[in-house]
Design a protein around this motif. Structure first.
Motif, PDB file in Angstrom:
ATOM      1  N   ALA A  67       8.720   5.529 -42.496  1.00 32.05           N
ATOM      2  CA  ALA A  67       7.449   4.705 -42.141  1.00 32.05           C
ATOM      3  C   ALA A  67       6.896   4.835 -40.646  1.00 32.05           C
ATOM      4  N   GLY A  68       7.645   5.615 -39.882  1.00 28.87           N
ATOM      5  CA  GLY A  68       7.103   5.863 -38.615  1.00 28.87           C
ATOM      6  C   GLY A  68       7.913   5.036 -37.557  1.00 28.87           C
ATOM      7  N   GLY A  69       7.978   5.478 -36.041  1.00 24.60           N
ATOM      8  CA  GLY A  69       8.587   4.823 -35.336  1.00 24.60           C
ATOM      9  C   GLY A  69      10.029   5.877 -34.895  1.00 24.60           C
ATOM     10  N   ASP A  70      10.680   5.225 -34.083  1.00 26.26           N
ATOM     11  CA  ASP A  70      11.522   6.041 -33.470  1.00 26.26           C
ATOM     12  C   ASP A  70      12.914   5.966 -34.593  1.00 26.26           C
ATOM     13  N   TYR A  71      13.941   6.632 -34.374  1.00 22.28           N
ATOM     14  CA  TYR A  71      15.119   6.825 -34.950  1.00 22.28           C
ATOM     15  C   TYR A  71      15.992   5.730 -34.345  1.00 22.28           C
ATOM     16  N   ASP A  72      16.490   4.818 -35.166  1.00 20.40           N
ATOM     17  CA  ASP A  72      17.509   3.829 -34.992  1.00 20.40           C
ATOM     18  C   ASP A  72      18.807   4.173 -35.725  1.00 20.40           C
ATOM     19  N   ASP A  73      19.849   4.117 -34.705  1.00 17.46           N
ATOM     20  CA  ASP A  73      21.219   4.670 -35.373  1.00 17.46           C
ATOM     21  C   ASP A  73      21.705   3.516 -36.302  1.00 17.46           C
ATOM     22  N   GLU A  74      21.544   2.201 -35.910  1.00 19.41           N
ATOM     23  CA  GLU A  74      21.972   1.028 -36.655  1.00 19.41           C
ATOM     24  C   GLU A  74      21.217   0.744 -37.967  1.00 19.41           C
ATOM     25  N   GLU A  75      20.096   1.143 -37.744  1.00 19.90           N
ATOM     26  CA  GLU A  75      19.207   1.054 -39.010  1.00 19.90           C
ATOM     27  C   GLU A  75      19.618   2.163 -40.194  1.00 19.90           C
ATOM     28  N   PHE A  76      19.824   3.169 -39.570  1.00 18.97           N
ATOM     29  CA  PHE A  76      20.118   4.387 -40.730  1.00 18.97           C
ATOM     30  C   PHE A  76      21.260   3.846 -41.156  1.00 18.97           C
ATOM     31  N   GLU A  77      22.421   3.607 -40.567  1.00 22.29           N
ATOM     32  CA  GLU A  77      23.642   3.264 -41.017  1.00 22.29           C
ATOM     33  C   GLU A  77      23.585   2.212 -42.216  1.00 22.29           C
ATOM     34  N   LYS A  78      22.542   1.424 -42.025  1.00 26.47           N
ATOM     35  CA  LYS A  78      22.413   0.296 -43.125  1.00 26.47           C
ATOM     36  C   LYS A  78      21.527   0.466 -44.236  1.00 26.47           C
ATOM     37  N   PHE A  79      20.393   1.370 -43.764  1.00 24.75           N
ATOM     38  CA  PHE A  79      19.146   1.679 -44.937  1.00 24.75           C
ATOM     39  C   PHE A  79      18.891   3.105 -44.563  1.00 24.75           C
ATOM     40  N   PRO A  80      19.671   4.114 -44.982  1.00 22.97           N
ATOM     41  CA  PRO A  80      19.621   5.595 -44.986  1.00 22.97           C
ATOM     42  C   PRO A  80      18.445   6.069 -45.794  1.00 22.97           C
ATOM     43  N   ASP A  81      17.948   5.321 -46.672  1.00 21.09           N
ATOM     44  CA  ASP A  81      16.909   5.724 -47.582  1.00 21.09           C
ATOM     45  C   ASP A  81      15.586   5.543 -46.829  1.00 21.09           C
ATOM     46  N   ARG A  82      15.446   4.957 -45.570  1.00 21.95           N
ATOM     47  CA  ARG A  82      14.321   4.737 -45.068  1.00 21.95           C
ATOM     48  C   ARG A  82      14.017   6.045 -44.019  1.00 21.95           C
ATOM     49  N   TYR A  83      15.104   6.997 -44.126  1.00 19.10           N
ATOM     50  CA  TYR A  83      15.036   8.454 -43.193  1.00 19.10           C
ATOM     51  C   TYR A  83      14.744   9.741 -44.051  1.00 19.10           C
ATOM     52  N   ASP A  84      14.389  10.541 -43.464  1.00 18.32           N
ATOM     53  CA  ASP A  84      14.376  11.827 -44.011  1.00 18.32           C
ATOM     54  C   ASP A  84      14.697  12.959 -42.846  1.00 18.32           C
ATOM     55  N   SER A  85      14.932  14.185 -43.130  1.00 13.96           N
ATOM     56  CA  SER A  85      15.372  15.096 -42.155  1.00 13.96           C
ATOM     57  C   SER A  85      14.185  16.374 -42.118  1.00 13.96           C
ATOM     58  N   ILE A  86      14.176  16.702 -40.830  1.00  9.18           N
ATOM     59  CA  ILE A  86      13.366  17.866 -40.587  1.00  9.18           C
ATOM     60  C   ILE A  86      14.057  19.137 -40.440  1.00  9.18           C
ATOM     61  N   PHE A  87      15.449  18.956 -40.659  1.00 11.57           N
ATOM     62  CA  PHE A  87      16.340  20.185 -40.507  1.00 11.57           C
ATOM     63  C   PHE A  87      15.772  21.574 -41.112  1.00 11.57           C
ATOM     64  N   ALA A  88      15.373  21.464 -42.125  1.00 10.10           N
ATOM     65  CA  ALA A  88      15.070  22.737 -43.250  1.00 10.10           C
ATOM     66  C   ALA A  88      13.566  23.336 -42.357  1.00 10.10           C
ATOM     67  N   ASP A  89      12.777  22.447 -41.895  1.00 10.28           N
ATOM     68  CA  ASP A  89      11.551  22.973 -41.132  1.00 10.28           C
ATOM     69  C   ASP A  89      11.779  23.443 -39.841  1.00 10.28           C
ATOM     70  N   LYS A  90      12.408  22.677 -39.034  1.00  9.81           N
ATOM     71  CA  LYS A  90      12.569  22.755 -37.681  1.00  9.81           C
ATOM     72  C   LYS A  90      13.653  23.362 -36.975  1.00  9.81           C
ATOM     73  N   ILE A  91      14.623  23.511 -37.811  1.00 12.14           N
ATOM     74  CA  ILE A  91      15.987  24.013 -37.211  1.00 12.14           C
ATOM     75  C   ILE A  91      16.540  25.212 -37.763  1.00 12.14           C
ATOM     76  N   ALA A  92      16.733  25.146 -39.232  1.00  6.52           N
ATOM     77  CA  ALA A  92      17.424  26.007 -40.259  1.00  6.52           C
ATOM     78  C   ALA A  92      16.503  27.342 -40.023  1.00  6.52           C
ATOM     79  N   PRO A  93      15.166  27.503 -40.066  1.00  5.77           N
ATOM     80  CA  PRO A  93      14.537  28.845 -39.925  1.00  5.77           C
ATOM     81  C   PRO A  93      14.807  29.569 -38.598  1.00  5.77           C
ATOM     82  N   TYR A  94      15.356  28.964 -37.448  1.00  2.00           N
ATOM     83  CA  TYR A  94      15.608  29.573 -36.482  1.00  2.00           C
ATOM     84  C   TYR A  94      17.189  29.946 -36.117  1.00  2.00           C
ATOM     85  N   THR A  95      17.959  29.476 -37.190  1.00  2.00           N
ATOM     86  CA  THR A  95      19.528  29.618 -37.026  1.00  2.00           C
ATOM     87  C   THR A  95      20.131  30.802 -37.580  1.00  2.00           C
ATOM     88  N   THR A  96      21.120  31.421 -36.964  1.00  2.00           N
ATOM     89  CA  THR A  96      21.830  32.586 -37.261  1.00  2.00           C
ATOM     90  C   THR A  96      22.766  32.170 -38.033  1.00  2.00           C
TER      91      THR A  96
END
Length: 235
Positions: A67-96
């Protein structure tokens, strides 16, 4: 002295706990430099091949609010479905090499799904070096995964096999979504040994003992009281 086609070698460590710290302790024996996850593309394009690079990815580095806004650890622990990951797009392509040390729960975003792993391609690879003798043509930059957390079909969805000390590696074919114990050919080299810490028994025992020792007297008192109560007949 590794092949130039590998480009600058980047080790990506996920998590900030004991698993990740232990893996980094071994890594630091190599000539290395730590960089921010935000700088990976620049390292791939301009990095030095005479050393290896490392980046540490914590939750705030790859999770974002749908929904936009900054990452909040407390919120993520309670409602992880409100978040998604950019790992596949921003990190994995550059990882050996990905060293995975994060805990994963079924309702939390994955680092890499099966579909995402199959879409990884070389990033800014200098094709001229592929003409040199002995230099392999690589299907993607991500060459190896050490899944220390060993959650089958977890944060790495394609991780489907637990390996052993005697046979530590398998090869994952991203195009057929299949794993083979024959580690020749193209693919991602996988290691997922579930009892890996047991290979350092003395260090593990010393660490556990040092953490437990301050509580020994309290535990003995509690146990003594419990045994005494068990001997008292019920009224």
């Amino acid at each position: 002295m590794y092949p130039e086609s590998l480009g600058p070698m980047i080790f990506t460590f996920t998590g900030a706990g004991n698993v990740s710290q232990g893996a980094q302790g071994v890594f630091k024996e190599l000539p290395h430099e730590y960089v921010s996850p935000l700088d990976l593309q620049n390292v791939v394009e301009t990095g030095d091949c005479h050393k290896v690079y490392a980046t540490v990815v914590d939750k705030a580095d790859h999770l974002y609010r749908l929904a936009g806004g900054d990452y909040d650890d407390e919120e993520f622990e309670k409602f992880p479905d409100r978040y998604d990951s950019i790992f596949a797009d921003k990190i994995a392509p550059y990882t050996t090499c990905l060293v995975n040390g994060v805990f994963w729960a079924p309702n939390t975003p994955r680092l890499l799904s099966i579909a995402q792993s199959s879409s990884l391609h070389p990033v800014h690879m200098d094709t001229s070096v592929l003409k040199l003798q002995g230099v392999p043509a690589l299907p993607q930059r991500l060459l190896a995964v050490a899944d220390i957390s060993c959650d089958l079909h977890g944060s790495l969805e394609f991780m489907s096999t637990v390996t052993t000390i005697d046979n530590p590696f398998t090869m994952y074919n991203v195009h057929t979504d299949s794993t083979s114990h024959d580690i020749s050919g193209n693919g991602i080299l996988l290691m997922s040994i579930d009892n890996l810490p047991a290979q350092l028994p003395r260090e593990a025992t010393d660490y556990f003992g040092n953490r437990l020792f301050p509580f020994i007297s309290e535990m003995v008192c509690t146990l003594t009281i419990f045994v005494s109560l068990k001997k008292v007949p019920y009224v």
